[in-house]
Design a protein around this motif. Sequence first.
Motif, PDB file in Angstrom:
ATOM      1  N   GLY A  18       0.634  -1.239   0.014  1.00  0.00           N
ATOM      2  CA  GLY A  18      -0.007  -0.087   0.110  1.00  0.00           C
ATOM      3  C   GLY A  18       0.701   1.293   0.040  1.00  0.00           C
ATOM      4  N   PRO A  19       0.514   2.190  -0.825  1.00  0.00           N
ATOM      5  CA  PRO A  19       1.281   3.426  -0.882  1.00  0.00           C
ATOM      6  C   PRO A  19       1.430   3.985   0.482  1.00  0.00           C
ATOM      7  N   GLU A  20       0.296   4.351   1.216  1.00  0.00           N
ATOM      8  CA  GLU A  20       0.395   4.870   2.516  1.00  0.00           C
ATOM      9  C   GLU A  20       1.563   4.058   3.414  1.00  0.00           C
ATOM     10  N   GLU A  21       1.586   2.845   3.442  1.00  0.00           N
ATOM     11  CA  GLU A  21       2.687   2.392   3.994  1.00  0.00           C
ATOM     12  C   GLU A  21       4.031   2.743   3.867  1.00  0.00           C
ATOM     13  N   MET A  22       4.218   2.575   2.357  1.00  0.00           N
ATOM     14  CA  MET A  22       5.318   2.916   1.851  1.00  0.00           C
ATOM     15  C   MET A  22       5.896   4.321   2.128  1.00  0.00           C
ATOM     16  N   ARG A  23       4.952   5.434   2.004  1.00  0.00           N
ATOM     17  CA  ARG A  23       5.248   6.843   2.066  1.00  0.00           C
ATOM     18  C   ARG A  23       5.531   7.098   3.726  1.00  0.00           C
ATOM     19  N   GLY A  24       5.136   5.973   4.772  1.00  0.00           N
ATOM     20  CA  GLY A  24       5.545   6.343   5.918  1.00  0.00           C
ATOM     21  C   GLY A  24       7.005   5.887   6.300  1.00  0.00           C
ATOM     22  N   ALA A  25       7.656   5.248   5.215  1.00  0.00           N
ATOM     23  CA  ALA A  25       8.753   4.349   5.771  1.00  0.00           C
ATOM     24  C   ALA A  25       9.824   4.993   5.319  1.00  0.00           C
ATOM     25  N   PRO A 255     -11.874  -5.926  12.370  1.00  0.00           N
ATOM     26  CA  PRO A 255     -11.902  -6.361  13.866  1.00  0.00           C
ATOM     27  C   PRO A 255     -10.762  -6.260  14.799  1.00  0.00           C
ATOM     28  N   GLU A 256      -9.249  -6.596  14.134  1.00  0.00           N
ATOM     29  CA  GLU A 256      -8.170  -6.562  14.633  1.00  0.00           C
ATOM     30  C   GLU A 256      -7.725  -5.190  14.905  1.00  0.00           C
ATOM     31  N   ASP A 257      -7.923  -4.080  13.902  1.00  0.00           N
ATOM     32  CA  ASP A 257      -7.734  -2.631  14.211  1.00  0.00           C
ATOM     33  C   ASP A 257      -8.778  -2.173  15.510  1.00  0.00           C
ATOM     34  N   GLN A 258     -10.042  -2.606  15.427  1.00  0.00           N
ATOM     35  CA  GLN A 258     -10.964  -2.188  16.551  1.00  0.00           C
ATOM     36  C   GLN A 258     -10.251  -2.563  17.814  1.00  0.00           C
ATOM     37  N   LYS A 259      -9.615  -3.757  17.984  1.00  0.00           N
ATOM     38  CA  LYS A 259      -9.115  -4.405  19.128  1.00  0.00           C
ATOM     39  C   LYS A 259      -8.042  -3.418  19.500  1.00  0.00           C
ATOM     40  N   LEU A 260      -7.106  -3.274  18.309  1.00  0.00           N
ATOM     41  CA  LEU A 260      -5.824  -2.200  18.768  1.00  0.00           C
ATOM     42  C   LEU A 260      -6.139  -0.946  19.137  1.00  0.00           C
ATOM     43  N   PHE A 261      -7.275  -0.322  18.636  1.00  0.00           N
ATOM     44  CA  PHE A 261      -7.920   1.225  18.878  1.00  0.00           C
ATOM     45  C   PHE A 261      -8.430   1.164  20.565  1.00  0.00           C
ATOM     46  N   ASP A 262      -9.165  -0.031  20.623  1.00  0.00           N
ATOM     47  CA  ASP A 262      -9.720  -0.246  22.116  1.00  0.00           C
ATOM     48  C   ASP A 262      -8.506  -0.304  23.166  1.00  0.00           C
ATOM     49  N   ARG A 263      -7.447  -0.775  22.769  1.00  0.00           N
ATOM     50  CA  ARG A 263      -6.360  -1.175  23.821  1.00  0.00           C
ATOM     51  C   ARG A 263      -5.602   0.537  24.017  1.00  0.00           C
ATOM     52  N   VAL A 264      -5.446   1.102  22.993  1.00  0.00           N
ATOM     53  CA  VAL A 264      -4.475   2.250  22.728  1.00  0.00           C
ATOM     54  C   VAL A 264      -5.261   3.376  23.250  1.00  0.00           C
ATOM     55  N   GLY A 270      -1.830   1.111  25.706  1.00  0.00           N
ATOM     56  CA  GLY A 270      -0.900   0.389  24.540  1.00  0.00           C
ATOM     57  C   GLY A 270       0.439   1.032  24.720  1.00  0.00           C
ATOM     58  N   THR A 271       1.425  -0.015  24.046  1.00  0.00           N
ATOM     59  CA  THR A 271       2.718   0.397  23.963  1.00  0.00           C
ATOM     60  C   THR A 271       2.774   1.516  22.998  1.00  0.00           C
ATOM     61  N   GLU A 272       3.945   2.145  22.988  1.00  0.00           N
ATOM     62  CA  GLU A 272       4.502   3.205  21.813  1.00  0.00           C
ATOM     63  C   GLU A 272       4.121   2.286  20.385  1.00  0.00           C
ATOM     64  N   GLU A 273       4.731   1.364  20.376  1.00  0.00           N
ATOM     65  CA  GLU A 273       4.744   0.455  19.067  1.00  0.00           C
ATOM     66  C   GLU A 273       3.406   0.370  18.563  1.00  0.00           C
ATOM     67  N   GLU A 274       2.324  -0.105  19.558  1.00  0.00           N
ATOM     68  CA  GLU A 274       0.852  -0.190  19.411  1.00  0.00           C
ATOM     69  C   GLU A 274       0.180   1.135  18.878  1.00  0.00           C
ATOM     70  N   GLU A 275       0.649   2.220  19.555  1.00  0.00           N
ATOM     71  CA  GLU A 275       0.275   3.221  19.191  1.00  0.00           C
ATOM     72  C   GLU A 275       0.711   3.761  17.836  1.00  0.00           C
ATOM     73  N   ARG A 276       1.908   3.673  17.534  1.00  0.00           N
ATOM     74  CA  ARG A 276       2.412   3.670  16.129  1.00  0.00           C
ATOM     75  C   ARG A 276       1.684   3.052  15.366  1.00  0.00           C
ATOM     76  N   ARG A 277       1.472   1.725  15.504  1.00  0.00           N
ATOM     77  CA  ARG A 277       0.928   0.879  14.484  1.00  0.00           C
ATOM     78  C   ARG A 277      -0.718   1.196  14.301  1.00  0.00           C
ATOM     79  N   MET A 278      -1.305   1.875  15.316  1.00  0.00           N
ATOM     80  CA  MET A 278      -2.713   1.992  15.191  1.00  0.00           C
ATOM     81  C   MET A 278      -2.826   3.459  14.513  1.00  0.00           C
ATOM     82  N   LYS A 279      -2.136   4.373  14.733  1.00  0.00           N
ATOM     83  CA  LYS A 279      -2.160   5.400  13.776  1.00  0.00           C
ATOM     84  C   LYS A 279      -1.910   5.362  12.311  1.00  0.00           C
ATOM     85  N   GLU A 280      -0.745   4.206  11.877  1.00  0.00           N
ATOM     86  CA  GLU A 280      -0.674   3.729  10.583  1.00  0.00           C
ATOM     87  C   GLU A 280      -1.949   3.078  10.091  1.00  0.00           C
ATOM     88  N   ARG A 281      -2.413   2.371  11.009  1.00  0.00           N
ATOM     89  CA  ARG A 281      -3.732   1.505  10.052  1.00  0.00           C
ATOM     90  C   ARG A 281      -4.768   2.483  10.109  1.00  0.00           C
TER      91      ARG A 281
END
Length: 362
Positions: A18-25, A255-264, A270-281
């Motif tokens: 996905g271009p959004e993922e690549m542009r963030g790297a 569903p997995e992104d919703q769980k991540l949102f609930d945790r963060v 959420g951990t810093e890594e989970e927060e970063r991943r949630m923003k990306e998703r």
Amino acid sequence: MNIEEIGQVRSQYDEPVGPEEMRGAESTILVYSEYEDGLYGIESSDYLQVLFGFHLSEDYSLIGPRRNGKKRGVFASRSPNRPGSIGSTVVELLEREGNELRVRGLDAVDETPVLDIKPYAEPFDSSSTPVEERKKEPRRRIKELMEGGNGERLLLKAGELHGHFCPFLALGVLAGQYAVARLGSAAPDMEEMVAIVETNSCFSDGIQYSTGCSFGNNALIYRDYGKTAVTVAFRDGPGVRLYLKQENLIEEEYPEDQKLFDRVIKERNGTEEEERRMKERWRKIGFDLVEREPEELFKIDEIGSPEIPDYAPIYEDDYCESCGEKFMAPKGAEKEGETLCRECAGEGYLQLDGSGLRRIEG
């Protein structure tokens, strides 16, 4: 015409994602040694334009379905399968080390041939409207994006107001874009078109940006129903109401992104890594949703003549005899023979915050 390859991309991606993922790297542009002198002074640029070759490009079609499923001509899309097999993008220059440029935002896979690099210069490379024209019509660029159906670009601009990208900001942009197009006005006169939002979530910022209706111009009305819905209407004519059919859209489709949102966010656990991943998703989901068909996501009803308040009145001003500050006269209070503002009088007031509209007692 002779096109020289001046370098190659070094990336963690061996194939497109996905271009959004690549542009963030981050990635590296390796400039061949015979061209290294051409990098002299490049450190003074924050952003660069990069031309590269789509070396993995397949046969192209002049018209075909694109990433969002809609049919478009190849020159009206960002497909990598093109007659000239040349791509371009703007990247952030993070660091230069010799003949290597560390950059962010390059949506090209590993070993992509680089054809040219030059500084990105805002006055020359942006399609900005002349200042005098913008003074006459401040929403001109937004109007062009609305009329062109460019949801991605609208969402990018709405993010400047909202501060981040998320699914419900995207849904607000999509709903506002549809409603304005349905009513046939991309640049309504002030207060002639109003938006009635039924939530104060991220959705409402998408509505404000896409429709131009805001609290400040008296064209945004808030009804504390707690529904992801909006009615956009002319004062002297019809309107349209859009209601999100799947109130549990994220939970059902991601569903997995919703769980991540609930945790963060919900549990703040959420951990810093989970927060970063949630923003990306959240960003990726938002840009996916803004390209969907509104009829797929919203229940859409025509409203003959919605109930709309009168034009905003112009109130007289008064001065508080305690603090000396000026306020709208109807918002004051008389106490022990003095004219006071509500704060000095200790009066209750209404407050709109993350909980919705609630009364704060004095």
